[in-house]
Design an enzyme around this catalytic site. Sequence first.
Site, PDB file in Angstrom:
ATOM      1  N   TYR A   1      -4.345   1.761  15.929  1.00  0.00           N
ATOM      2  CA  TYR A   1      -3.118   1.722  16.731  1.00  0.00           C
ATOM      3  C   TYR A   1      -3.373   1.584  18.239  1.00  0.00           C
ATOM      4  O   TYR A   1      -2.703   0.821  18.903  1.00  0.00           O
ATOM      5  CB  TYR A   1      -2.285   2.994  16.485  1.00  0.00           C
ATOM      6  CG  TYR A   1      -1.703   3.072  15.085  1.00  0.00           C
ATOM      7  CD1 TYR A   1      -0.433   2.585  14.808  1.00  0.00           C
ATOM      8  CD2 TYR A   1      -2.435   3.616  14.037  1.00  0.00           C
ATOM      9  CE1 TYR A   1       0.100   2.643  13.524  1.00  0.00           C
ATOM     10  CE2 TYR A   1      -1.909   3.676  12.750  1.00  0.00           C
ATOM     11  CZ  TYR A   1      -0.645   3.184  12.502  1.00  0.00           C
ATOM     12  OH  TYR A   1      -0.127   3.235  11.231  1.00  0.00           O
TER      13      TYR A   1
ATOM     14  N   ARG B   1       0.849  -1.179   0.000  1.00  0.00           N
ATOM     15  CA  ARG B   1       0.000   0.000   0.000  1.00  0.00           C
ATOM     16  C   ARG B   1       0.896   1.245   0.000  1.00  0.00           C
ATOM     17  O   ARG B   1       1.713   1.419   0.905  1.00  0.00           O
ATOM     18  CB  ARG B   1      -0.904  -0.010   1.242  1.00  0.00           C
ATOM     19  CG  ARG B   1      -1.707   1.256   1.372  1.00  0.00           C
ATOM     20  CD  ARG B   1      -2.620   1.308   2.596  1.00  0.00           C
ATOM     21  NE  ARG B   1      -3.233   2.628   2.594  1.00  0.00           N
ATOM     22  CZ  ARG B   1      -3.320   3.428   3.643  1.00  0.00           C
ATOM     23  NH1 ARG B   1      -2.882   3.053   4.826  1.00  0.00           N
ATOM     24  NH2 ARG B   1      -3.861   4.624   3.523  1.00  0.00           N
TER      25      ARG B   1
ATOM     26  N   ASN C   1      -7.583   1.724   9.810  1.00  0.00           N
ATOM     27  CA  ASN C   1      -6.288   1.902  10.472  1.00  0.00           C
ATOM     28  C   ASN C   1      -6.503   1.900  11.977  1.00  0.00           C
ATOM     29  O   ASN C   1      -7.408   2.565  12.478  1.00  0.00           O
ATOM     30  CB  ASN C   1      -5.644   3.248  10.099  1.00  0.00           C
ATOM     31  CG  ASN C   1      -5.154   3.292   8.662  1.00  0.00           C
ATOM     32  OD1 ASN C   1      -5.251   2.303   7.932  1.00  0.00           O
ATOM     33  ND2 ASN C   1      -4.623   4.433   8.256  1.00  0.00           N
TER      34      ASN C   1
ATOM     35  N   GLU D   1      -3.648  -0.210   8.047  1.00  0.00           N
ATOM     36  CA  GLU D   1      -2.483   0.160   8.868  1.00  0.00           C
ATOM     37  C   GLU D   1      -2.640  -0.405  10.264  1.00  0.00           C
ATOM     38  O   GLU D   1      -3.717  -0.358  10.843  1.00  0.00           O
ATOM     39  CB  GLU D   1      -2.333   1.684   9.032  1.00  0.00           C
ATOM     40  CG  GLU D   1      -1.794   2.409   7.844  1.00  0.00           C
ATOM     41  CD  GLU D   1      -1.646   3.913   8.075  1.00  0.00           C
ATOM     42  OE1 GLU D   1      -1.362   4.329   9.224  1.00  0.00           O
ATOM     43  OE2 GLU D   1      -1.811   4.665   7.109  1.00  0.00           O
TER      44      GLU D   1
ATOM     45  N   HIS E   1      -2.936  10.930   0.726  1.00  0.00           N
ATOM     46  CA  HIS E   1      -2.405  10.688   2.066  1.00  0.00           C
ATOM     47  C   HIS E   1      -1.732  11.981   2.551  1.00  0.00           C
ATOM     48  O   HIS E   1      -0.540  12.018   2.823  1.00  0.00           O
ATOM     49  CB  HIS E   1      -1.433   9.504   2.047  1.00  0.00           C
ATOM     50  CG  HIS E   1      -1.209   8.862   3.380  1.00  0.00           C
ATOM     51  ND1 HIS E   1      -1.345   7.505   3.596  1.00  0.00           N
ATOM     52  CD2 HIS E   1      -0.862   9.384   4.568  1.00  0.00           C
ATOM     53  CE1 HIS E   1      -1.067   7.229   4.867  1.00  0.00           C
ATOM     54  NE2 HIS E   1      -0.767   8.362   5.475  1.00  0.00           N
TER      55      HIS E   1
ATOM     56  N   GLU F   1      -7.467   8.396   6.371  1.00  0.00           N
ATOM     57  CA  GLU F   1      -7.704   8.975   7.696  1.00  0.00           C
ATOM     58  C   GLU F   1      -8.294  10.379   7.672  1.00  0.00           C
ATOM     59  O   GLU F   1      -7.630  11.347   8.055  1.00  0.00           O
ATOM     60  CB  GLU F   1      -6.413   8.974   8.531  1.00  0.00           C
ATOM     61  CG  GLU F   1      -5.857   7.592   8.805  1.00  0.00           C
ATOM     62  CD  GLU F   1      -4.749   7.596   9.867  1.00  0.00           C
ATOM     63  OE1 GLU F   1      -4.410   8.683  10.366  1.00  0.00           O
ATOM     64  OE2 GLU F   1      -4.243   6.517  10.186  1.00  0.00           O
TER      65      GLU F   1
END
Length: 488
Positions: free
Chosen positions: A332, A97, A330, A395, A142, A187
């Site tokens: 985290y 990606r 994504n 991600e 991005h 995002e």
Amino acid sequence: MLQKIILLWWFFSLGFGVESRELKFPKGFKLGVATASYQIEGGWNADGKGTSVWDTLTHDHPELIADHQTGDIACDSYHLWKEDIANLKNLKVDHYRFSLSWPRILPDGFSNVINPEGVKYYNNLIDGLIANKIEPMVTLFHWDLPQNLQNLGGWTNPIIADYFADFARVAYKIFGDRVKYWITINEPASICLGVYEYDDGAPAFVKSPGIGSYLCGKTILLAHAKSFRLYDTEFRAAQKGKVGITIDSIWGEPKTNQSQDIEAAEREMQFGLGWWAHPIFAPQGDYPKIMKTIIAQNSKSENFTKSRLPLLTPDEVKLIQGTFDFFGLNHYHTGLISNKKFPVDTSPSYIKDKGTEVSANPDWKPSPKIVPWGFRKLLNWVKKEYNNPLVIVTENGYGDEGGVDDKDRVLFLKVFMEALLLAVLDDGCNVSGYTVWSIMDNMEWRSGYTVKFGLYDVNFTDPRRGRSPKISAQFYQNVVKTRTLPEK
Ligand SMILES: *[C@@H]1O[C@H](CO)[C@@H](O)[C@H](O)[C@H]1NC(C)=O
Ligand SMILES: *[C@@H]1O[C@H](CO)[C@@H](O)[C@H](O)[C@H]1NC(C)=O
Ligand SMILES: *[C@@H]1O[C@H](CO)[C@@H](O)[C@H](O)[C@H]1NC(C)=O
Ligand SMILES: *[C@@H]1O[C@H](CO)[C@@H](O)[C@H](O)[C@H]1NC(C)=O
């Protein structure tokens, strides 16, 4: 008796089953790695590239970047893309990606002038990937917006949605014969909140809490929808690709079992993830109801003449709803969420609108930064909320201070992939891919080069930007090869 048997079964499955269970990725599940143009390419003014908001920010305000560095050279992937392909080939990943730099292809942001050298760079990269059986997964945007478009107000100006669709058309037309996975925007929350709410993105100094953030949000939703519809009408029949959007989300765990914290955690999810996902993935479309209600109420008590949330017309709701072939996710972090009351005054903000406070739990094991069960809960929330859409995790990764002996990153990747597999195998979550951020250390936005996420170390003081595999590269290579997670 039955109760006893169930209890016994429960005890064994908890105590023994899980520990010795071999977790295998389902057939066809795709494992990959990710990057983004500004963070790796360098070549900031090479061969006719235009200026992006990140070029402007890092040049004009080095004091806003943790180490006062720029992405002028970064990993120099503009010149070293063959090395990147060699490393991808070494990992044997299914997909890579990466993102297109809008101003590298359209120097002024507009589609009337196309930079042939920019096109050539991505053609080389895409052809190199395909020659090595690595699927290109391309993000159109991005974060490196052409400065020229920022000068028109950037994402707060609805016209940018149309210029984005023009850019998407150029990309589909030139690369779509070979690219079958498109991510429109990466995002949206990071873009709109980073720039307009928190001032930790690019450009700087355009804060507009609770107003600019929502204007930006509406333009992003329209930009995504228009570029998806355009693929449908002009390209899908011939190219047969898939188009989605990538949304980032924490998992919001209620801080206590009191109802106001449980409701706060739900609000956190609806304002964070639902803002983007509800208009696209929920059958009824539109913003989450709770956002519309609360922002209208707050706007009123702040004495605005109408809601600060720019509403979607019925036609816009229809345009946006259903514009997905997959859900890019994504993830985290997990946060503890509690209810927070704000004073009644005239100052608006997104934080005040969501009325929550986010904290970490220092006692979480293996660490407050490594909370795999939050990932599993997030995947289940997406499943429940949006009818189990096809998810590609675009991600997931771990930031540290760098170095090749990265045992914490190995632990992070292992327990997060375990959580993902439990969500898929035991909970029925419809996930078809997983993507590590990132294949190599790179320019981490306002953090500069102080935080590293790579499976490969990059020597940023070496003019040749030498890349070396970390322990985690070896670990991931083995997971990709065996399609199995190693036991403890
Ligand atoms: C809330 O209740 C559940 C179920 O009883 C329990 O497992 C959990 O630990 C409680 N959470 C907190 C923060 O007290
Ligand atoms: C809004 O306006 C009304 C009427 O002028 C006033 O009483 C009220 O205090 C104002 N609200 C705030 C939050 O300042
Ligand atoms: C997963 O999503 C795909 C694509 O939308 C769909 O065809 C498939 O039926 C879904 N699988 C499940 C288990 O819901
Ligand atoms: C990075 O590159 C510089 C310049 O070539 C070299 O002196 C240094 O030893 C390298 N650092 C590491 C950790 O290899």
